[in-house]
Design a protein around this motif. Structure first.
Motif, PDB file in Angstrom:
ATOM      1  N   GLY A 114      33.158  32.909  45.833  1.00 38.99           N
ATOM      2  CA  GLY A 114      33.012  33.710  44.620  1.00 38.99           C
ATOM      3  C   GLY A 114      33.808  33.128  43.477  1.00 38.99           C
ATOM      4  N   ARG A 115      35.053  32.835  43.727  1.00 39.04           N
ATOM      5  CA  ARG A 115      35.891  32.109  42.791  1.00 39.04           C
ATOM      6  C   ARG A 115      36.872  31.295  43.626  1.00 39.04           C
ATOM      7  N   PRO A 116      37.441  30.209  43.080  1.00 36.41           N
ATOM      8  CA  PRO A 116      38.368  29.394  43.869  1.00 36.41           C
ATOM      9  C   PRO A 116      39.643  30.153  44.189  1.00 36.41           C
ATOM     10  N   GLY A 117      40.381  29.682  45.199  1.00 37.18           N
ATOM     11  CA  GLY A 117      41.721  30.192  45.402  1.00 37.18           C
ATOM     12  C   GLY A 117      42.562  29.851  44.188  1.00 37.18           C
ATOM     13  N   LEU A 118      43.428  30.770  43.774  1.00 40.15           N
ATOM     14  CA  LEU A 118      44.196  30.597  42.543  1.00 40.15           C
ATOM     15  C   LEU A 118      45.667  30.350  42.870  1.00 40.15           C
ATOM     16  N   MET A 119      46.156  29.186  42.462  1.00 41.86           N
ATOM     17  CA  MET A 119      47.542  28.790  42.665  1.00 41.86           C
ATOM     18  C   MET A 119      48.257  28.734  41.320  1.00 41.86           C
ATOM     19  N   GLN A 120      49.579  28.889  41.374  1.00 41.70           N
ATOM     20  CA  GLN A 120      50.361  28.815  40.144  1.00 41.70           C
ATOM     21  C   GLN A 120      51.814  28.555  40.487  1.00 41.70           C
ATOM     22  N   ALA A 121      52.567  28.068  39.511  1.00 39.96           N
ATOM     23  CA  ALA A 121      53.986  27.770  39.754  1.00 39.96           C
ATOM     24  C   ALA A 121      54.856  28.323  38.637  1.00 39.96           C
ATOM     25  N   GLY A 122      54.535  29.519  38.157  1.00 34.62           N
ATOM     26  CA  GLY A 122      55.268  30.078  37.028  1.00 34.62           C
ATOM     27  C   GLY A 122      56.710  30.411  37.354  1.00 34.62           C
ATOM     28  N   SER A 123      57.638  29.885  36.555  1.00 34.68           N
ATOM     29  CA  SER A 123      59.053  30.188  36.739  1.00 34.68           C
ATOM     30  C   SER A 123      59.627  30.985  35.577  1.00 34.68           C
ATOM     31  N   SER A 124      59.070  30.795  34.390  1.00 37.58           N
ATOM     32  CA  SER A 124      59.542  31.561  33.243  1.00 37.58           C
ATOM     33  C   SER A 124      59.128  33.016  33.414  1.00 37.58           C
ATOM     34  N   ASP A 125      59.696  33.888  32.584  1.00 37.83           N
ATOM     35  CA  ASP A 125      59.330  35.302  32.652  1.00 37.83           C
ATOM     36  C   ASP A 125      57.836  35.485  32.419  1.00 37.83           C
ATOM     37  N   ARG A 126      57.292  34.791  31.424  1.00 37.23           N
ATOM     38  CA  ARG A 126      55.861  34.918  31.136  1.00 37.23           C
ATOM     39  C   ARG A 126      55.021  34.276  32.236  1.00 37.23           C
ATOM     40  N   GLY A 127      55.514  33.174  32.790  1.00 39.91           N
ATOM     41  CA  GLY A 127      54.792  32.529  33.884  1.00 39.91           C
ATOM     42  C   GLY A 127      54.730  33.408  35.123  1.00 39.91           C
ATOM     43  N   ARG A 128      55.817  34.105  35.421  1.00 38.80           N
ATOM     44  CA  ARG A 128      55.831  35.016  36.572  1.00 38.80           C
ATOM     45  C   ARG A 128      54.874  36.180  36.346  1.00 38.80           C
ATOM     46  N   GLU A 129      54.798  36.647  35.118  1.00 43.20           N
ATOM     47  CA  GLU A 129      53.885  37.750  34.815  1.00 43.20           C
ATOM     48  C   GLU A 129      52.431  37.297  35.016  1.00 43.20           C
ATOM     49  N   PHE A 130      52.148  36.084  34.608  1.00 41.10           N
ATOM     50  CA  PHE A 130      50.807  35.528  34.815  1.00 41.10           C
ATOM     51  C   PHE A 130      50.505  35.408  36.310  1.00 41.10           C
ATOM     52  N   ALA A 131      51.469  34.904  37.067  1.00 42.93           N
ATOM     53  CA  ALA A 131      51.288  34.767  38.511  1.00 42.93           C
ATOM     54  C   ALA A 131      51.075  36.124  39.165  1.00 42.93           C
ATOM     55  N   ALA A 132      51.812  37.131  38.720  1.00 43.56           N
ATOM     56  CA  ALA A 132      51.682  38.469  39.301  1.00 43.56           C
ATOM     57  C   ALA A 132      50.282  39.026  39.112  1.00 43.56           C
ATOM     58  N   ARG A 133      49.655  38.662  38.016  1.00 42.60           N
ATOM     59  CA  ARG A 133      48.304  39.165  37.750  1.00 42.60           C
ATOM     60  C   ARG A 133      47.235  38.387  38.511  1.00 42.60           C
ATOM     61  N   TRP A 134      47.397  37.046  38.610  1.00 39.40           N
ATOM     62  CA  TRP A 134      46.288  36.228  39.061  1.00 39.40           C
ATOM     63  C   TRP A 134      46.497  35.496  40.381  1.00 39.40           C
ATOM     64  N   ALA A 135      47.700  35.046  40.675  1.00 37.51           N
ATOM     65  CA  ALA A 135      47.889  34.048  41.731  1.00 37.51           C
ATOM     66  C   ALA A 135      47.724  34.622  43.136  1.00 37.51           C
ATOM     67  N   GLU A 136      47.173  33.790  44.008  1.00 35.04           N
ATOM     68  CA  GLU A 136      47.109  34.081  45.440  1.00 35.04           C
ATOM     69  C   GLU A 136      48.108  33.230  46.218  1.00 35.04           C
ATOM     70  N   LEU A 137      48.649  32.247  45.537  1.00 34.34           N
ATOM     71  CA  LEU A 137      49.649  31.363  46.139  1.00 34.34           C
ATOM     72  C   LEU A 137      50.526  30.835  45.010  1.00 34.34           C
ATOM     73  N   VAL A 138      51.828  30.960  45.169  1.00 37.56           N
ATOM     74  CA  VAL A 138      52.777  30.482  44.169  1.00 37.56           C
ATOM     75  C   VAL A 138      53.755  29.542  44.844  1.00 37.56           C
ATOM     76  N   PHE A 139      54.024  28.396  44.212  1.00 30.45           N
ATOM     77  CA  PHE A 139      55.056  27.520  44.769  1.00 30.45           C
ATOM     78  C   PHE A 139      56.241  27.449  43.826  1.00 30.45           C
ATOM     79  N   VAL A 140      57.415  27.406  44.423  1.00 25.87           N
ATOM     80  CA  VAL A 140      58.655  27.495  43.657  1.00 25.87           C
ATOM     81  C   VAL A 140      59.622  26.406  44.105  1.00 25.87           C
TER      82      VAL A 140
END
Length: 434
Positions: free
Chosen positions: A220-246
């Protein structure tokens, strides 16, 4: 109750260097195949045999030239560079595997939403539903200039635009109903137009009409990965990501990130288990602790101090021959740089009791030991709730992955911490099945 199991994802580059500058000089690091398909096909087979969830290619869209006002050090000394476009490599890897997830890094700042949706849907089809998108907003002005802009937009605006790109892509992917393709020769009906619709997406920064010409893909859609560390990046990850690397130097750093992300996800109506948090890790494995230490010490002799500084300069967005403190680096980077990379240097400085400038000159830390002691460390982080698994980046590629699959994976399986076989065919089924 089903036992919780680790996720393992490989961090790759289309080249011989990934995060450990100088490792390409190791006698067991092949160089004559970096532009050949066989290298990437072999890597894919190794990772699938080890039952990794998947792999992804990190990418910078150009040659890093932050250090000493040029790319001479980074290129001349063998820095972390993409020598092939990963989008050309992923289909090769898909052809020789059946379960391994395959990820590409693509920028919401540089690419239009329609192009992203079309490319990723195509790859998801040809891989049988195993594509992941490592979502980045880009972090360097050199990338912006390569794509016709003078400089990157401000970070907050980039993430606002990224939200719209994701909304637009989802509207495009959802424009085809799963059963829109009929393929009925007898009736002459190839598809049902009533089950395909326009996206008609219009935001502040992104606009696309649609529909895609590509049917709904297996996931349906690809798996969504992200590596947000900033406050705004974490907010983006919280909404969209299925996997986050830190980047986390300690279990406490990883646990704090995971707790913060979980709290943010709750505000979007998402449960913590909907996004796996994976700290990055590289290992040196020996039959004994002494052998492992000897191997690590030899690897350290290959590390190029100037290249370490050049790479940290590229990631932080400031020439670290000029910026000696965190404050100076932040000021020099301005609107560019990756906050997670700066945080990693700060964590090293704090942990080792050294200055920011000294920490920026140190190669990334390695987990050194036998298969048993490496598994002990991974198990401790995992069972303490600091993470959901690990992103493994290679010192020597493909040797590190070969050794990890041969020695550490069986130890993790023996302890019941890692799968013995895949739970499904698509990447999303693998991520949810543990």
């Amino acid at each position: 109750m089903t036992q919780r199991r680790m996720h393992l994802v490989a961090y790759l580059k289309t080249g011989p260097t990934a995060n450990y500058p100088g490792a390409w000089r190791h006698p067991e690091s092949p160089l004559d195949d970096i532009l050949q398909p066989e290298r990437y096909e072999h890597l894919a087979r190794v990772l699938e045999e080890a039952r990794f969830d998947g792999c992804f290619f990190a990418d910078t869209f150009g040659l890093s030239d932050t250090y000493r006002d040029g790319f001479a050090t980074h290129l001349g000394r063998g820095g972390q560079i993409s020598y092939l476009d990963p989008l050309a490599v992923l289909p090769l890897m898909a052809r020789v595997t059946r379960h391994l997830g395959l990820g590409a890094t693509l920028s919401t700042t540089l690419y239009p939403a329609y192009h992203l949706a079309r490319t990723l849907a195509s790859l998801d089809h040809v891989s049988g539903g195993r594509i992941a998108w490592n979502i980045v907003t880009s972090a360097t002005d050199l990338e912006a200039r390569n794509y016709g802009m003078d400089r990157l937009p401000p970070k907050e605006l980039r993430y606002d635009q990224a939200d719209e790109v994701l909304e637009a892509c989802c509207a495009l992917w959802e424009g085809w109903e799963p059963d829109a393709l009929l393929l009925d020769k007898a009736s002459g009906r190839f598809a049902d137009p009533a089950k395909v619709r326009y996206a008609h997406y219009e935001g502040r920064y992104v606009r696309t009409r649609g529909p895609l010409s590509i049917p709904r893909s297996p996931q349906g859609r690809p798996g969504l990965m992200q590596a947000g560390s900033s406050d705004r990046g974490r907010e983006f990850a919280a909404r969209w990501a299925e996997l986050v690397f830190v980047n986390a130097e300690t279990a406490e750093d990883a646990a704090a990130y995971r707790a913060d992300l979980s709290a943010r996800m709750a505000r979007y109506g998402r449960a913590p288990e909907e996004c796996a948090v994976l700290p990055s890790l590289a290992v040196v494995i020996g039959e004994t602790e002494a052998i492992a230490r000897e191997k690590a010490e030899y690897l350290e002799t290959l590390s190029d101090p100037e290249l370490v500084l050049a790479w940290n300069s590229a990631m932080i967005g400031a020439d670290l021959t000029k910026a000696q403190t965190e404050a100076e680096a932040v000021a020099a980077a301005g609107n560019t740089g990756i906050e997670g990379s700066r945080n990693r240097v700060l964590q090293v400085a704090r942990q080792q009791g050294i200055s920011f400038a000294e920490a920026a000159r140190k190669p990334r830390g390695l987990l050194v030991g036998t298969a048993q002691s490496v598994a002990d460390r991974m198990e401790a982080w995992f069972t303490a709730g600091a993470c959901d698994g690990f992103i493994l980046w290679p010192t020597i590629s493909p040797r590190m992955f070969e050794e990890f699959g041969r020695f550490v994976v069986p130890e993790l399986q023996r302890r019941g911490l890692f799968r013995r076989d895949y739970a499904g065919r698509t990447l999303r089924e693998t991520l949810r099945g543990g």
